[in-house]
Design a protein around this motif. Structure first.
Motif, PDB file in Angstrom:
ATOM      1  N   ARG A 182       0.827  -1.214   0.000  1.00  0.00           N
ATOM      2  CA  ARG A 182       0.000   0.000   0.000  1.00  0.00           C
ATOM      3  C   ARG A 182       0.860   1.262   0.000  1.00  0.00           C
ATOM      4  N   TYR A 194       2.458   4.644  -0.874  1.00  0.00           N
ATOM      5  CA  TYR A 194       1.933   5.801  -1.609  1.00  0.00           C
ATOM      6  C   TYR A 194       2.856   7.013  -1.503  1.00  0.00           C
ATOM      7  N   SER A 240      -1.966   2.331  -4.830  1.00  0.00           N
ATOM      8  CA  SER A 240      -2.480   3.395  -3.954  1.00  0.00           C
ATOM      9  C   SER A 240      -2.464   4.740  -4.673  1.00  0.00           C
TER      10      SER A 240
END
Length: 345
Positions: A272, A274, A295
């Motif tokens: 995830r 980002y 993400s």
């Protein structure tokens, strides 16, 4: 004097308090009472987890089944477009877009719908490469920090400083390092556009993430190293085991639970990712999509349509959940079970 004539020391008789005496309640009734108490104790936690985890997931799934609202040219207000079924999911998984006539066509190159599988590949690439580097370096750092030497506390603090720096600051720091006139090109004597080309941009993200998070992995592995008894190494030395044999046959098996936990945490964290590629390379790098992760794609889609972004969020959630399930069940990332097996061995 015979053995029978020797005085024998008898253990003192245990006197039970009346409150300690069995109440006569059958064990099954006691277990039922404990079960009710356990349910009452964990019920607030389950309700809280349901509010902060289950409700957003279910809400995203419901939103993903509806079309993105459009602006009415007459009133200038957003108008709901009704039920969409699974079209938002086919938009991402099959890369199907809608043209001006409403027909389903392949998403044109450069649109967000055409970037799903590339973003998936970029995310998996970052996960595999960064976790492998961080575990290897973390094991090395933890082995050094586990030794007794003068200045060990200062070394541990120095290594952990990188992990304590916020990710946004780390990304901006490495942005200046990898600038065209930055220290990276000056040391290497090159003129590379680190954040402007595809693979240099990905290399920059990998280096920055490894620099920041390797101390965290080293800290977890160090906790596992400190549970290994020193007597085991002494016995191995007496038996003539070499340093490599002690590391391979003693250290690695005994710190396997700590390594598994580190891998699990880092895999789920990188899947995830980002902020680091978004700040370091502007969310793209190279041709504009070289470092675009899932993400980043979700955030870009939220600016164009919230319901379609919900479908992408649901796909991302299910993907991460499947990876976590595989790590826990298939690879045996069960610290309690592994430690119990080691204790029995």
């Amino acid at each position: 004097m015979s053995l029978q004539d020797l005085p024998v020391e008898r253990p003192a008789e245990t006197v039970l308090h009346p409150d300690d005496l069995p109440t006569g309640e059958p064990p099954s009734a006691q277990r039922k009472g404990w079960s009710k108490a356990a349910i009452l104790l964990i019920l607030p936690t389950m309700i809280l987890l349901g509010v902060v985890i289950l409700y957003p997931v279910v809400s995203a799934m419901v939103l993903s089944l509806f079309k993105d609202p459009t602006i009415d040219p007459v009133t200038g207000k957003f108008v709901d477009q009704g039920f969409a079924g699974l079209s938002n999911y086919s938009h991402w998984l099959l890369q199907r877009c809608t043209d001006s006539t409403g027909a389903a066509v392949s998403c044109p190159s450069g649109t967000l719908g055409s970037l799903f599988w590339q973003s998936m590949w970029v995310t998996v690439f970052f996960t595999v490469v960064t976790v492998a580097i961080e575990v290897a370096l973390g094991l090395w750092f933890a082995t050094i920090m586990n030794r007794a030497f003068r200045g060990r506390a200062l070394l541990r603090t120095s290594i952990l400083v990188a992990w304590a720096i916020p990710t946004a600051v780390t990304a901006k720091l490495w942005y200046f390092v990898f600038a065209y006139d930055g220290i990276a090109n000056r040391i290497l004597g090159t003129e590379i556009l680190w954040t402007g080309d595809t693979w240099p941009a990905r290399f920059a993200v990998v280096v920055a993430d490894a620099w920041k998070t390797t101390p965290f992995v080293a800290l977890l592995i160090l906790a596992g190293l400190q549970t290994v008894p020193a007597e085991v190494y002494e016995a191995a030395r007496v038996d003539g085991a070499s340093a490599w044999q002690r590391f391979r046959l003693i250290t690695l098996p005994l710190i396997k639970p700590a390594i598994f936990v580190a891998v699990l945490f880092r895999v789920l964290d990188v899947l995830r990712i980002y902020d680091l590629p978004a700040i370091l390379t502007g969310g793209g790098g190279g041709d504009g999509t070289a470092t675009t992760t899932l993400s980043i794609l979700v955030i870009d889609q939220m600016r164009q349509g919230f319901n379609s972004a919900s479908a992408l969020s649901t796909i991302t959630f299910l993907f991460i959940f499947a990876v976590a399930y595989a790590l826990v069940k298939v690879m045996g990332v069960n610290v309690v079970e592994t430690q119990e097996q080691q204790r029995k061995a």
